[in-house]
Design a protein around this motif. Structure first.
Motif, PDB file in Angstrom:
ATOM      1  N   LEU A 178      16.425  -7.454   8.726  1.00  0.00           N
ATOM      2  CA  LEU A 178      15.338  -8.014   7.929  1.00  0.00           C
ATOM      3  C   LEU A 178      14.831  -6.985   6.908  1.00  0.00           C
ATOM      4  N   GLN A 179      14.672  -5.743   7.345  1.00  0.00           N
ATOM      5  CA  GLN A 179      14.243  -4.697   6.422  1.00  0.00           C
ATOM      6  C   GLN A 179      15.282  -4.466   5.330  1.00  0.00           C
ATOM      7  N   GLN A 180      16.550  -4.511   5.702  1.00  0.00           N
ATOM      8  CA  GLN A 180      17.619  -4.310   4.723  1.00  0.00           C
ATOM      9  C   GLN A 180      17.597  -5.410   3.670  1.00  0.00           C
ATOM     10  N   MET A 181      17.409  -6.656   4.110  1.00  0.00           N
ATOM     11  CA  MET A 181      17.359  -7.768   3.172  1.00  0.00           C
ATOM     12  C   MET A 181      16.148  -7.657   2.246  1.00  0.00           C
ATOM     13  N   ALA A 182      15.016  -7.181   2.771  1.00  0.00           N
ATOM     14  CA  ALA A 182      13.832  -6.997   1.938  1.00  0.00           C
ATOM     15  C   ALA A 182      14.094  -5.954   0.854  1.00  0.00           C
ATOM     16  N   ARG A 183      14.803  -4.897   1.209  1.00  0.00           N
ATOM     17  CA  ARG A 183      15.155  -3.879   0.210  1.00  0.00           C
ATOM     18  C   ARG A 183      16.078  -4.473  -0.851  1.00  0.00           C
ATOM     19  N   LEU A 184      17.055  -5.250  -0.406  1.00  0.00           N
ATOM     20  CA  LEU A 184      17.995  -5.865  -1.342  1.00  0.00           C
ATOM     21  C   LEU A 184      17.268  -6.785  -2.318  1.00  0.00           C
ATOM     22  N   LEU A 185      16.387  -7.620  -1.803  1.00  0.00           N
ATOM     23  CA  LEU A 185      15.658  -8.565  -2.652  1.00  0.00           C
ATOM     24  C   LEU A 185      14.696  -7.859  -3.597  1.00  0.00           C
ATOM     25  N   SER A 186      14.287  -6.656  -3.241  1.00  0.00           N
ATOM     26  CA  SER A 186      13.358  -5.895  -4.074  1.00  0.00           C
ATOM     27  C   SER A 186      14.070  -4.990  -5.071  1.00  0.00           C
ATOM     28  N   GLY A 187      15.389  -4.953  -5.018  1.00  0.00           N
ATOM     29  CA  GLY A 187      16.132  -4.072  -5.906  1.00  0.00           C
ATOM     30  C   GLY A 187      16.044  -2.613  -5.507  1.00  0.00           C
ATOM     31  N   MET A 188      15.716  -2.337  -4.264  1.00  0.00           N
ATOM     32  CA  MET A 188      15.597  -0.959  -3.789  1.00  0.00           C
ATOM     33  C   MET A 188      16.968  -0.421  -3.382  1.00  0.00           C
ATOM     34  N   PRO A 189      17.145   0.906  -3.357  1.00  0.00           N
ATOM     35  CA  PRO A 189      18.416   1.484  -2.911  1.00  0.00           C
ATOM     36  C   PRO A 189      18.715   1.087  -1.469  1.00  0.00           C
TER      37      PRO A 189
END
Length: 349
Positions: A251-262
């Motif tokens: 879930l945290q990984q997907m949040a980073r992906l959706l936010s454009g984070m590394p």
């Protein structure tokens, strides 16, 4: 008695922070073997490029590995991203896989690039790929090329040139169209193909898109009636708390992906528990957790049955979005294996 559902698996082959690619592939092989033993219907691998947490880059190669290590379950792609490939090459790959493992190969085809714009551009610059605008024609070509009778290529001279994906096919890989929009549903319906809508992406529009597909379906030599199934992100454990803890890294990984984070490798359960996200990303985690099926076995099975009934399907493909503990062996994924076992107890018995 409740009629058992058919269950299948979609695997991105996650790579944890303590794993090599070889470790991740070993864990996925074990998971596929367990799905085979438990009676799951199919096991699909994805196509994603240049992602530090995903080892599923080449479906055809992975399907060959997994099919050779299993005995009964169908192995397939969810999916081959056709704009990255020449149609003839895809047809040849899956024709030979079907020849090696007859009756067990699925070819799921998608139109997305499976990566970011830089990698998509690199793929176009460095190899022969297919034009995304030619997607409908290329799908039809693959169907013809894999057919035992093959296809005919009309040369500019007027000469007809016979073309087949393999010299003497005795059976054909099962062809599915994948998508996340009305475009894919319209194409699948018009070509009389089985269709899967990416419900696990966002969960929005599924009922409308599947309804459009069913209402507009045109019978074909491939399929007489519309055929589809539901895709779900799932995390199941002995307790709801354990399921939430195991799902948190993804879930945290997907949040980073959706936010454009590394993005980095997938966190372990302990690493995710010690991570604090900014408020916007935490809200994404909370929203996704509501859409996913994250629970103990009985409640999870009840919700899966309810969703299958709502969308009118008798097969559900789950993406087991669970990480592992720091102490778990790097070449294993015990929580993912346990999730499939718990689902099988509730839904395949």
């Amino acid at each position: 008695m409740t009629t058992p559902l058919r269950l299948s698996v979609l695997d991105l082959i996650p790579v944890r922070s303590n794993q090599t690619s070889a470790d991740a592939l070993a864990a996925t092989t074990t998971l596929a073997q367990r799905a085979d033993e438990l009676g799951f219907s199919r096991y699909w691998v994805a196509e994603h490029h240049n992602m530090k947490a995903v080892a599923s880059t080449n479906p055809a190669v992975l399907i060959g590995i997994l099919a050779a290590r299993t005995t009964r379950i169908r192995i397939g792609s969810g999916g081959v991203m056709l704009p990255n490939h020449a149609p003839l090459v895809v047809a040849e790959q899956f024709a030979i896989l079907e020849a090696a493992f007859p009756g067990r190969i699925d070819l799921g085809i998608g139109r997305a690039p499976g990566s970011d714009p830089v990698i998509t551009s690199y793929l176009r610059m460095t190899g022969t790929t297919s034009d995304v605008d030619a997607f409908p024609r290329n799908v039809a070509d693959i169907r013809s090329l894999m057919h035992p009778g093959g296809a005919a290529l009309q040369l500019q001279s007027g000469q007809v040139y016979e073309l087949t994906a393999t010299p003497k096919a005795a059976s054909v890989a099962e062809l599915w169209l994948l998508g996340s929009s009305e475009y894919s549903a319209r194409l699948a319906a018009a070509q009389g193909m089985p269709y899967v809508f990416a419900h696990h992406f966002s969960g929005e529009g599924t009922e409308r898109i599947l309804g459009f597909y069913r209402d507009n379906f045109v019978p074909s030599d491939l399929l007489k009636e519309p055929r589809t199934f539901l895709t779900l992100n799932v995390a199941v454990a002995e307790t709801a708390a354990d399921a939430r803890a195991a799902a948190l890294p993804q879930l945290q990984q997907m949040a980073r992906l959706l936010s454009g984070m590394p993005l980095g490798p997938l966190a372990t359960i302990e690493q995710a528990a010690a991570t604090e996200l900014a408020a916007p990303q935490q809200q994404m985690v909370d929203d996704m957790a509501e859409r996913w099926v994250i629970d103990e076995p009985v409640a999870a099975a009840t919700r899966i049955r309810s969703l299958a009934s709502r969308f009118g399907v008798d097969e559900v493909m789950v993406t087991p979005g669970l990480s592992a503990h720091d102490a778990d062996a790097a070449n294993t994924s015990p929580a993912r294996v346990k999730a499939l076992e718990l689902l099988a107890e509730q839904l395949l018995a």
